[in-house]
Scaffold this motif. Structure first.
Motif, mmCIF file in Angstrom:
data_model
loop_
_atom_site.group_PDB
_atom_site.id
_atom_site.type_symbol
_atom_site.label_atom_id
_atom_site.label_comp_id
_atom_site.label_asym_id
_atom_site.label_seq_id
_atom_site.Cartn_x
_atom_site.Cartn_y
_atom_site.Cartn_z
ATOM 1 N N PRO A 1 -16.883 45.891 96.612
ATOM 2 C CA PRO A 1 -17.524 45.171 97.711
ATOM 3 C C PRO A 1 -18.639 45.990 98.337
ATOM 4 C CG PRO A 1 -15.431 46.072 98.433
ATOM 5 C CD PRO A 1 -15.518 46.327 96.953
ATOM 6 N N ASN A 2 -19.444 45.349 99.159
ATOM 7 C CA ASN A 2 -20.465 46.073 99.907
ATOM 8 C C ASN A 2 -19.792 47.139 100.775
ATOM 9 O OD1 ASN A 2 -22.603 44.509 98.902
ATOM 10 N ND2 ASN A 2 -22.274 42.936 100.466
ATOM 11 N N GLY A 3 -20.373 48.337 100.790
ATOM 12 C CA GLY A 3 -19.801 49.423 101.565
ATOM 13 C C GLY A 3 -18.737 50.218 100.852
ATOM 14 N N ALA A 4 -18.512 49.931 99.555
ATOM 15 C CA ALA A 4 -17.451 50.620 98.818
ATOM 16 C C ALA A 4 -17.842 52.020 98.369
ATOM 17 C CB ALA A 4 -17.058 49.794 97.591
ATOM 18 N N GLY A 5 -19.148 52.331 98.384
ATOM 19 C CA GLY A 5 -19.618 53.638 97.931
ATOM 20 C C GLY A 5 -20.403 53.589 96.640
ATOM 21 N N ARG B 1 -17.584 49.258 79.801
ATOM 22 C CA ARG B 1 -16.495 49.809 80.619
ATOM 23 C C ARG B 1 -16.941 49.763 82.067
ATOM 24 N NH1 ARG B 1 -15.073 54.943 80.550
ATOM 25 N NH2 ARG B 1 -17.132 55.631 79.868
ATOM 26 N N LEU B 2 -15.972 49.844 82.969
ATOM 27 C CA LEU B 2 -16.321 49.833 84.383
ATOM 28 C C LEU B 2 -15.241 50.524 85.189
ATOM 29 C CD1 LEU B 2 -14.506 47.452 86.053
ATOM 30 C CD2 LEU B 2 -15.880 45.997 84.578
ATOM 31 N N MET B 3 -15.638 50.898 86.400
ATOM 32 C CA MET B 3 -14.652 51.361 87.365
ATOM 33 C C MET B 3 -14.781 50.494 88.604
ATOM 34 S SD MET B 3 -16.164 55.011 88.746
ATOM 35 C CE MET B 3 -17.576 55.099 89.858
ATOM 36 N N ILE B 4 -13.646 50.212 89.227
ATOM 37 C CA ILE B 4 -13.621 49.444 90.464
ATOM 38 C C ILE B 4 -13.423 50.420 91.613
ATOM 39 C CG2 ILE B 4 -12.427 47.639 91.765
ATOM 40 C CD1 ILE B 4 -11.592 46.407 89.116
ATOM 41 N N VAL B 5 -14.310 50.350 92.602
ATOM 42 C CA VAL B 5 -14.244 51.271 93.733
ATOM 43 C C VAL B 5 -13.990 50.490 95.016
ATOM 44 C CG1 VAL B 5 -15.719 53.019 92.680
ATOM 45 C CG2 VAL B 5 -16.754 51.222 94.056
ATOM 46 N N ASP B 6 -13.275 51.127 95.925
ATOM 47 C CA ASP B 6 -12.989 50.538 97.230
ATOM 48 C C ASP B 6 -12.822 51.668 98.226
ATOM 49 O OD1 ASP B 6 -12.499 48.383 98.995
ATOM 50 O OD2 ASP B 6 -10.341 48.727 98.859
ATOM 51 N N ASP C 1 -12.737 37.732 98.997
ATOM 52 C CA ASP C 1 -12.546 37.612 100.446
ATOM 53 C C ASP C 1 -13.407 38.592 101.235
ATOM 54 O OD1 ASP C 1 -10.707 35.631 100.010
ATOM 55 O OD2 ASP C 1 -8.950 36.931 100.196
ATOM 56 N N THR C 2 -13.976 39.599 100.553
ATOM 57 C CA THR C 2 -14.877 40.527 101.246
ATOM 58 C C THR C 2 -16.249 39.917 101.455
ATOM 59 O OG1 THR C 2 -15.787 41.543 99.229
ATOM 60 C CG2 THR C 2 -13.704 42.438 100.092
ATOM 61 N N GLY C 3 -16.487 38.759 100.826
ATOM 62 C CA GLY C 3 -17.795 38.124 100.936
ATOM 63 C C GLY C 3 -18.811 38.686 99.971
ATOM 64 N N ALA C 4 -18.341 39.511 99.018
ATOM 65 C CA ALA C 4 -19.278 40.218 98.150
ATOM 66 C C ALA C 4 -19.298 39.707 96.730
ATOM 67 C CB ALA C 4 -18.946 41.705 98.134
ATOM 68 N N ALA C 5 -18.360 38.872 96.348
ATOM 69 C CA ALA C 5 -18.247 38.510 94.940
ATOM 70 C C ALA C 5 -18.645 37.056 94.718
ATOM 71 C CB ALA C 5 -16.821 38.750 94.449
ATOM 72 N N SER C 6 -18.869 36.753 93.454
ATOM 73 C CA SER C 6 -19.150 35.359 93.103
ATOM 74 C C SER C 6 -18.580 35.080 91.726
ATOM 75 C CB SER C 6 -20.658 35.097 93.101
ATOM 76 O OG SER C 6 -21.284 35.757 92.020
#
Length: 317
Positions: free
Chosen positions: A44-48, A208-213, A312-317
């Motif tokens: 999400p926005n603000g995750a780093g 590949r990807l990493m998910i950050v929060d 729910d963070t408003g960042a995804a679609s």
């Protein structure tokens, strides 16, 4: 590996009338990017995400950690690192009053390209920009500006490209077009580190990807691996008393999760499990108003790892 990073950290301190506030933007991120792959940073926005990319591209220095970029030490050899990469920010960096050709040629000269004119012509043709090359930036569409920004980042032919939220604000047609361009970069051997908050973008593009929060890595792998780790299928129920329904359905599921008024039931085989779930809910007198059966998504991975939906963070679609 074209990128190897361990323990990257960054803290920002802001001062205002309310006092001093400290924000841990990145909290010990490790990542590895292989030669010739598209590696995504999803969150999400603000995750780093942006802070991580800005550290790896030498725009800001990490407070802790180390990294090697294209064979050069991030902290000891920042100039050598910069020669090996292209960087496209969220804003894109295309000037309104200057032509695309002039901006790309200026980037070629800054990077000491042997023949800036030829390199500019080649990258303009590569991104189908030749016909509009002499128009000022303000006359270009959003998708055209993004292609110009990527051309600026690639004119010196670096082996590594950083793309920070590259499709934000683009319409579906321009997004799809840019996805194709990014895939072409991989096919040509360019490594791409891509940050995004779009679930479909990460799923469609990333090897590949990493998910950050909250500045931390919560999951890493291929999109397929991450989704299989959560479960094969997810059944989403809008049901009376979702907490009681979750307890009732636990024997039939790998995992159940209550997300506000929704109950998500993770199962190996949704098609064959669903009739049994419906029968149990009816026997227990739990009213059902809607039901959906889907394959697990990256949003389900995020939910499983963080306890909340990325949508729910408003960042995804």
């Amino acid at each position: 590996m074209i990128i190897q990073a361990q323990g990257l950290r960054k803290t920002f301190t802001t001062r205002s009338r309310k006092g001093t506030q400290t924000v841990e933007a990145v909290r010990g991120v490790d990542l590895e990017v292989a030669q010739g792959e598209i590696f995504g940073v999803l969150g999400p926005n603000g995750a780093g995400k942006t802070t991580t990319i800005r550290m790896l591209s030498t725009l800001i220095a990490p407070d802790a950690g180390r990294a090697t970029i294209a064979g050069h030490d991030l902290l000891k050899e920042p100039a050598a690192v910069r020669r090996k990469l292209g960087y496209v920010s969220q804003a894109g960096g295309v000037e309104d009053t200057t032509s695309a050709r002039a901006q790309i040629m200026m980037a070629a000269k800054i990077h000491s390209v042997a023949d800036p004119k030829q390199a500019t012509a080649e990258v303009l043709e590569r991104f189908d920009l030749t016909e509009m090359a002499d128009r000022p930036g303000r006359t270009l569409s959003g998708g055209q500006k993004r292609r110009v920004a990527i051309a600026i980042g690639l004119v010196h032919n670096p082996p590594l490209l950083f793309l920070d939220e590259p499709t934000t604000g683009l319409d579906p047609q321009n997004r799809a077009n840019l996805w194709d361009r990014i895939r072409q970069l991989r096919e040509a051997g360019t490594s791409v580190l891509l940050s995004t908050h779009y679930l479909d973008e990460a799923d469609a593009l990333c090897d590949r990807l990493m998910i950050v929060d909250h500045g931390e890595v919560v999951a890493e792998g291929t999109p397929g691996e991450l989704k299989r780790e959560v479960s094969g299928d997810v059944i989403t129920l809008r049901v009376d008393d979702p907490e009681r329904a979750a307890d009732t359905l636990k024997p039939y599921a790998r995992e159940t999760r209550v997300d506000e008024d929704l109950l998500r039931v993770y199962v190996d085989d949704g098609e064959h499990t669903l009739p049994a779930l419906l029968r149990v809910l009816e026997e227990q007198g739990l009213g059902l108003s809607s039901i959906a059966l889907d394959r697990s998504t990256l949003d389900d991975v995020f939910l499983a790892k963080t306890g909340r939906s990325l949508r729910d963070t408003g960042a995804a679609s």
